[in-house]
Design an enzyme around this catalytic site. Sequence first.
Site, PDB file in Angstrom:
ATOM      1  N   LYS A  69       1.061  -1.398  -0.042  1.00 42.41           N
ATOM      2  CA  LYS A  69       0.061  -0.207  -0.044  1.00 42.41           C
ATOM      3  C   LYS A  69       0.954   1.761  -0.181  1.00 42.41           C
ATOM      4  CE  LYS A  69      -0.153  -0.696   5.124  1.00 42.41           C
ATOM      5  NZ  LYS A  69      -1.208  -1.223   5.976  1.00 42.41           N
TER       6      LYS A  69
ATOM      7  N   TYR B 105      18.048  29.435  10.363  1.00 42.46           N
ATOM      8  CA  TYR B 105      16.437  29.606  11.080  1.00 42.46           C
ATOM      9  C   TYR B 105      17.075  29.889  12.925  1.00 42.46           C
ATOM     10  CZ  TYR B 105      14.586  30.143   7.127  1.00 42.46           C
ATOM     11  OH  TYR B 105      14.004  30.855   5.545  1.00 42.46           O
TER      12      TYR B 105
HETATM   13  C1  LIG Z   1      -0.458  -1.937   6.535  1.00 40.65           C
HETATM   14  C2  LIG Z   1      -1.023  -2.709   7.384  1.00 40.65           C
HETATM   15  C3  LIG Z   1      -0.581  -4.384   7.265  1.00 40.65           C
HETATM   16  C4  LIG Z   1       1.255  -4.470   6.600  1.00 40.65           C
HETATM   17  O1  LIG Z   1       2.040  -3.540   8.430  1.00 40.65           O
HETATM   18  P1  LIG Z   1       3.376  -4.099   8.370  1.00 40.65           P
HETATM   19  O2  LIG Z   1       3.469  -3.522  10.171  1.00 40.65           O
HETATM   20  O3  LIG Z   1       3.772  -2.348   7.776  1.00 40.65           O
HETATM   21  O4  LIG Z   1       4.060  -5.083   8.420  1.00 40.65           O
HETATM   22  C5  LIG Z   1      -0.607  -6.111   7.435  1.00 40.65           C
HETATM   23  N1  LIG Z   1      -2.475  -5.529   7.205  1.00 40.65           N
HETATM   24  C6  LIG Z   1      -3.378  -4.303   7.470  1.00 40.65           C
HETATM   25  C7  LIG Z   1      -4.307  -4.736   7.442  1.00 40.65           C
HETATM   26  C8  LIG Z   1      -2.816  -2.831   7.656  1.00 40.65           C
HETATM   27  O5  LIG Z   1      -2.916  -2.180   7.504  1.00 40.65           O
END
Ligand SMILES: *Cc1c(COP(=O)(O)O)cnc(C)c1O
Length: 344
Positions: A33, A242
Amino acid sequence: MTVSRLTIDLAALADNWRALDALSDCETGAVIKANGYGLGIAKVATTLARAGARRFFVAVAEEGAAARAALGPGPEISVYSGHMADDTEVIAAHDLIPMLNAPEQVRRHMDRLPDHGFGIQLDSGMNRLGMEPPDWAVLRSTVLARAPRLVMSHLACADETDHPMNARQLAEFVAMTEGMDVPRSLAATGGILLGRDYHFDVTRPGVGLYGGLPFAKARPVVHVDLPVIQVRDVAAGETVGYGNTWTAPQPRRIATVSAGYADGLLRAMGPKIDLYSGATACPVVGRISMDLITVDVTDLPEVPDTLEILGNHQTVDRLADAAGTIGYEILTSLGGRYAREYRE
Ligand SMILES: *Cc1c(COP(=O)(O)O)cnc(C)c1O
């Protein structure tokens, strides 16, 4: 070159998948994702497919379409947000598996795409996404009659091994799925590390693939090198950047590099991080600005063309700690200004 270089080590990515796969006896999927955690969904997906992944997970249907374009037909691509009202065409056109997460989604899917595969996402206590136990109790037999591809849930506290929430969610998930003849999935990266009780039939690692905690044994995947664009000597008592937040305690040599918080190198990392020349740490001094960072390079015999901010010497999690956040947020914040290179 005045843009910073972001190198993505695809061999390390594949190694991390294989290492996580070796921790369970079940099938290992891959979560890609958010554009493959910021690293480029096409390269990430094809690399992981070559390593052996056959089931991919994305957050929204549009990401699924991008994954399908890269992967071609065959691998299963599941969508966590399920079947939203506008998703039907994309799901059908790109052969995506929506993880249905509410009774209305089940109705929508059965109504619009009755012959198209789907999965089910259950809420085992996180209260974020997924079907609640009472709704599931009502729908369970109807849904199971249609052979879902996967039934899954997600752990809220898996990065804390001893957290009592893990066992509570495990018990709830088992109670909700007992006696089903459908593949089950509960573990992301953290869940894989909790051991075999949490593995079921399919695991769903994300962050560990990309070199982040809680998978401490991950190889670093992302390397960021920042070009030095100016060097100056400052006298004791002069200030840098800054707000005059840093004052030279004695004569120092300061390098200015071309990158800043617009590149996801968050201002809050401020003076708590280093840039590296080889193994030599050079502290960031003064505030990080939008496009520039100032670094104390006095200890270097010679100022190099580039300094490393992310890679073998400083992990995404160390940057994250300095900014009070998590490695996931650093990875997905790196931004579009880098010259990106993929190393096979
Ligand atoms: C993002 C996500 C994962 C992966 O999680 P990680 O901690 O990055 O391994 C797996 N399942 C769901 C439902 C997620 O939202």
